[in-house]
Motif scaffolding. Structure first.
Motif, short mmCIF file in Angstrom:
data_model
loop_
_atom_site.label_atom_id
_atom_site.label_comp_id
_atom_site.label_asym_id
_atom_site.label_seq_id
_atom_site.Cartn_x
_atom_site.Cartn_y
_atom_site.Cartn_z
N SER A 103 32.91 97.88 -58.56
CA SER A 103 32.82 96.20 -59.09
C SER A 103 32.48 95.52 -57.79
CB SER A 103 33.93 95.58 -59.92
OG SER A 103 35.04 95.97 -59.12
N GLY A 104 33.27 95.65 -56.84
CA GLY A 104 33.28 94.94 -55.57
C GLY A 104 34.18 93.69 -55.68
N GLU A 105 34.90 93.58 -56.60
CA GLU A 105 35.88 92.44 -57.16
C GLU A 105 37.25 92.78 -57.22
OE1 GLU A 105 34.58 89.65 -57.06
OE2 GLU A 105 32.40 90.16 -57.31
N THR A 106 37.55 94.17 -56.90
CA THR A 106 38.91 94.52 -57.27
C THR A 106 39.70 93.68 -56.19
OG1 THR A 106 38.52 96.56 -58.15
CG2 THR A 106 40.59 96.34 -57.17
N THR B 249 29.83 99.50 -52.47
CA THR B 249 29.91 98.86 -53.82
C THR B 249 28.75 99.06 -54.49
OG1 THR B 249 30.32 96.89 -55.17
CG2 THR B 249 29.23 96.55 -52.89
N ASN B 250 28.88 98.86 -55.80
CA ASN B 250 27.97 99.15 -56.69
C ASN B 250 27.36 97.72 -57.18
OD1 ASN B 250 26.26 100.88 -58.46
ND2 ASN B 250 27.27 100.33 -60.27
N TYR C 7 27.43 96.98 -45.31
CA TYR C 7 27.81 97.45 -46.64
C TYR C 7 26.71 98.51 -46.92
CZ TYR C 7 24.81 95.16 -50.01
OH TYR C 7 23.45 94.81 -50.63
N LEU C 8 26.89 99.40 -47.90
CA LEU C 8 26.24 100.49 -48.29
C LEU C 8 26.26 100.41 -49.90
CD1 LEU C 8 27.19 103.40 -46.21
CD2 LEU C 8 24.94 102.04 -45.78
N PRO C 9 25.14 100.17 -50.62
CA PRO C 9 24.96 100.22 -51.85
C PRO C 9 25.20 101.59 -52.85
CG PRO C 9 22.80 100.07 -51.14
CD PRO C 9 23.63 100.35 -49.86
N ILE C 10 25.87 101.59 -54.02
CA ILE C 10 26.20 102.85 -54.58
C ILE C 10 24.79 103.20 -55.53
CG2 ILE C 10 27.55 103.79 -56.43
CD1 ILE C 10 30.05 102.36 -55.43
N THR C 11 24.20 101.90 -56.36
CA THR C 11 23.15 102.18 -56.92
C THR C 11 23.14 103.06 -58.01
OG1 THR C 11 21.96 102.01 -54.85
CG2 THR C 11 20.45 101.70 -56.71
N THR D 82 30.54 109.57 -59.35
CA THR D 82 29.57 110.64 -58.71
C THR D 82 28.87 109.94 -57.75
OG1 THR D 82 28.30 110.48 -60.76
CG2 THR D 82 29.82 112.19 -60.63
N SER D 83 28.22 108.82 -57.91
CA SER D 83 27.26 108.30 -56.98
C SER D 83 28.04 107.78 -55.70
CB SER D 83 26.51 106.96 -57.57
OG SER D 83 25.58 107.43 -58.29
N THR D 84 29.21 107.46 -55.92
CA THR D 84 29.92 107.15 -54.66
C THR D 84 30.22 108.09 -53.49
OG1 THR D 84 31.09 105.58 -55.92
CG2 THR D 84 32.14 105.91 -53.59
N ILE D 85 30.31 109.43 -54.35
CA ILE D 85 30.53 110.75 -53.58
C ILE D 85 29.25 111.01 -52.83
CG2 ILE D 85 30.87 113.31 -53.99
CD1 ILE D 85 32.62 112.59 -56.31
N VAL D 86 28.04 110.72 -53.44
CA VAL D 86 26.72 110.80 -52.54
C VAL D 86 26.75 110.06 -51.40
CG1 VAL D 86 24.13 110.58 -52.75
CG2 VAL D 86 25.64 111.72 -54.52
N VAL D 87 26.85 108.51 -51.59
CA VAL D 87 27.03 107.67 -50.79
C VAL D 87 27.82 108.27 -49.38
CG1 VAL D 87 27.53 105.42 -49.94
CG2 VAL D 87 26.52 105.94 -52.21
N LEU D 88 29.15 108.52 -49.83
CA LEU D 88 30.23 109.11 -48.64
C LEU D 88 29.67 110.23 -48.02
CD1 LEU D 88 33.47 108.15 -50.85
CD2 LEU D 88 32.69 107.20 -48.57
#
Ligand code: AGP
Length: 584
Positions: free
Chosen positions: A337-340, A361-362, A375-379, A393-399
């Protein structure tokens, strides 16, 4: 990215009906929205910032042709300039687009060199400029499709002609058909209430749509006769893209989200981000819940390149880790969320101590994106269900990509590994698209076995964080207590509860197969319930390379938790007392 809704009619109708269509597409984006319509040979454009379900676009005019869009910011911030519709230099063509363009920067540079004026920073703006001064919009559309790479669909209107032109270059577009009007939408369910039949535009086609005719052409310019489907959806299902719950819809979104997330990462930001990580004095990875679990997985990726990272809950970080943060420290902050609040508070404190913040963040316009140095987008696209699935699952790809780029600096990795990863992700996504319906059925069959007071989920190594993540999904989606535990640790006491009938979900690890078999034997000796997640398990996961097994293994857990929640008749998308972003 976003949702598209448009109409062309025999007589003028209320333009405001576009609001109604866009509200059903809100799951595709809610950062901004806009409408363009033809009035007295000119284009009227109205835009708003924010979520269209909370704030409609105010329009009282009638028109014969109108197009609308609700946006998920993936390229360019969520501003009014970046909101669609986007126009050419003369204000004669208005375009709305869903998807991502790969090579837009080069095209944009070429157009600017030719004198075109750009007002936004979003990729889609190249399209109206490419169409500018066209004398044959069908040919120009075919040329756009040939020239512009990416996965997208778009619709445009021009003051020259009262028709809608549509391009499907990999993102869905449907054309609802009635006697008096044609409607275009990003999905079939949103057309319910507008049309009873719809054309499904095939990939790589252009449609020329007038109120009484639809012609569809393939990339060679030959007319094709596409499939027509009946549109019949209940109103509450229409808003979830045809699925009974957002959680299930978002699980089905995973394959496409994996591909989008990989393709959206831009070389210049990856180089910068990885250089920062490589040069760091110490690296902390922070996040909460699901984002924290993605962080845990990445520690296995970074250890492959001999980089030790500290993965810490963002809620704990200020109390224990912060004291070691100084100039030269790097904080990789993950938040879909980028807001936590825990994350935002921690990065602000770390910044004060001189740390560099790398946000993941997404949500492009979020506080995390704004506060990060890079920053790197999760998309993954908007995620509506409280239980996070596709963002994980998309965050795993970015990392994984970030770790590969970091390894390029130390010479531990080479570029061929990046292209191999791309193929591995595509292969996984392809198999998933085929297998998901079968996996859903398997999960439905197994859910009754898990309908108990509590259960264990266990695995080892890079799949241990998946056990933690699965346990979190069971709590949220099925209100069932679940504990994620390391495989070997099960034998050191916790196994005693399996006598009470607590089921164990075992995720077959990549390494430690002997341990896995030993644990299976130990539990079976007690005659207790095991559900295995493995290529040949009760829930069949898809074969993947070691680093992608957390993705292939978590999806069966998502589905099991979901099906148990359905069985219990729970409000899966909105578990009582929980919110999507914890901002207090
Ligand atoms: C995940 O299913 C949960 N809803 C929750 O744990 C979530 O991951 C956590 O609150 C962090 O959210 P964020 O990624 O938006 O920061």
């Amino acid at each position: 990215m976003g949702g598209i809704f448009a109409f062309v009619c025999k007589d003028s109708i209320d333009v405001s009906i576009i609001n109604k269509g866009l509200k059903k597409l809100i799951y595709r984006g809610y950062d901004s929205a806009g409408i363009a319509y033809l009035e007295d040979d000119s284009l009227v454009i109205k835009k708003i910032l924010g979520n269209i379900s909370k704030n409609e676009i105010s329009v009282s005019d009638k028109a014969r042709v109108a197009i609308g869009h609700t946006r998920y910011a993936s390229r360019g911030w969520p501003t009014l300039e970046n909101a669609h519709p986007l126009t050419d230099c003369n204000g004669k063509i208005a375009v709305v687009m869903d998807g991502i363009l790969d090579d837009y920067e080069k095209i944009r540079e070429d157009l600017i060199a030719k004198g075109h004026k750009f007002v936004s920073t979003t990729d889609a703006e190249v399209i109206p400029h490419l169409l500018e001064n066209s004398t044959n919009y069908l040919n120009s559309s075919l040329n756009v499709m040939k020239r512009v790479k990416g996965i997208y669909s778009l619709v445009f209107v021009t003051i020259d002609i009262d028709k809608i032109f549509a391009i499907n270059s990999g993102q869905p577009l449907m054309i609802g058909i009635t006697q008096e009007c044609k409607y275009v939408s990003s999905d079939l369910p949103s057309l319910s209430g507008f049309a009873e039949n719809a054309i499904i535009m095939p990939e790589n086609t252009v449609a020329v749509i007038s109120w009484n005719d639809v012609q569809v052409y393939n990339i060679e310019g030959n007319e094709v006769k596409p499939e027509i489907k009946r549109v019949k959806y209940k109103e509450e299902i229409a808003e979830k893209g045809g699925f009974p719950h957002f959680m299930l819809k978002e699980i089905y979104d995973i394959p496409q989200a994996l591909i989008n997330s990989f393709n959206s990462l831009m070389e210049k930001y990856l180089s910068l981000a990885s250089m920062i990580v490589y040069g760091a004095k110490n690296v902390y990875i922070i996040g909460n819940g699901t984002s924290l679990h993605a962080g845990f997985i990445s520690s296995y990726y970074f250890s492959e390149i001999s980089l030790n990272v500290n993965v810490v809950s963002a809620a704990e970080f200020p109390y224990y880790a912060l004291k070691n943060v100084t100039t030269g420290s790097v904080i990789i902050a993950i938040s879909q969320s980028g807001e936590t609040s825990d994350v935002i508070r921690s990065i602000k404190m770390a910044k004060q101590r001189g740390a560099v913040i790398l946000g993941i963040t997404n949500s492009v316009g979020s506080r995390l994106a704004l506060e990060s140095n890079v920053y790197l987008p999760i998309t993954a696209g908007p995620e509506m269900a409280v239980p996070a699935t596709k963002t994980f699952t998309s965050t795993i790809v970015v990392l994984k990509v970030l770790s590969l780029y970091t390894g390029l600096h130390s010479g531990k990795n080479d570029r061929s590994e990046i292209s191999s990863l791309k193929s591995e992700i595509e292969e996984l996504a392809k198999q998933l698209m085929v297998r998901l319906p079968e996996m859903e059925k398997e999960a439905e069959k197994l859910a009754p076995k898990l309908d108990k007071e509590s259960l264990y989920i266990s695995s080892s190594g890079i799949n241990y964080p998946i056990a933690l993540e699965g346990a979190l999904k069971f709590k949220e989606a099925s209100m069932t207590h679940a504990e994620g535990i390391q495989l070997g640790e099960l034998l050191h006491g916790p196994i005693v509860l399996t006598n009470k009938g607590y089921p164990v979900i075992l995720i077959k690890p990549v390494e430690a197969e002997d341990l896995y078999n030993k644990v299976i034997r130990s539990i079976k000796e007690r005659g207790d319930v095991i559900v295995t997640v493995a290529e040949d398990g009760d829930m069949k996961s898809i074969k993947a390379t070691r680093d992608l097994t957390p993705i292939s293994n978590v999806i069966p857990l998502h589905l099991l938790a979901y099906k148990l929640g359905v069985r219990k008749g729970l409000p899966i998308d909105t578990p009582p007392g929980l919110v999507k972003a914890v901002i207090v």
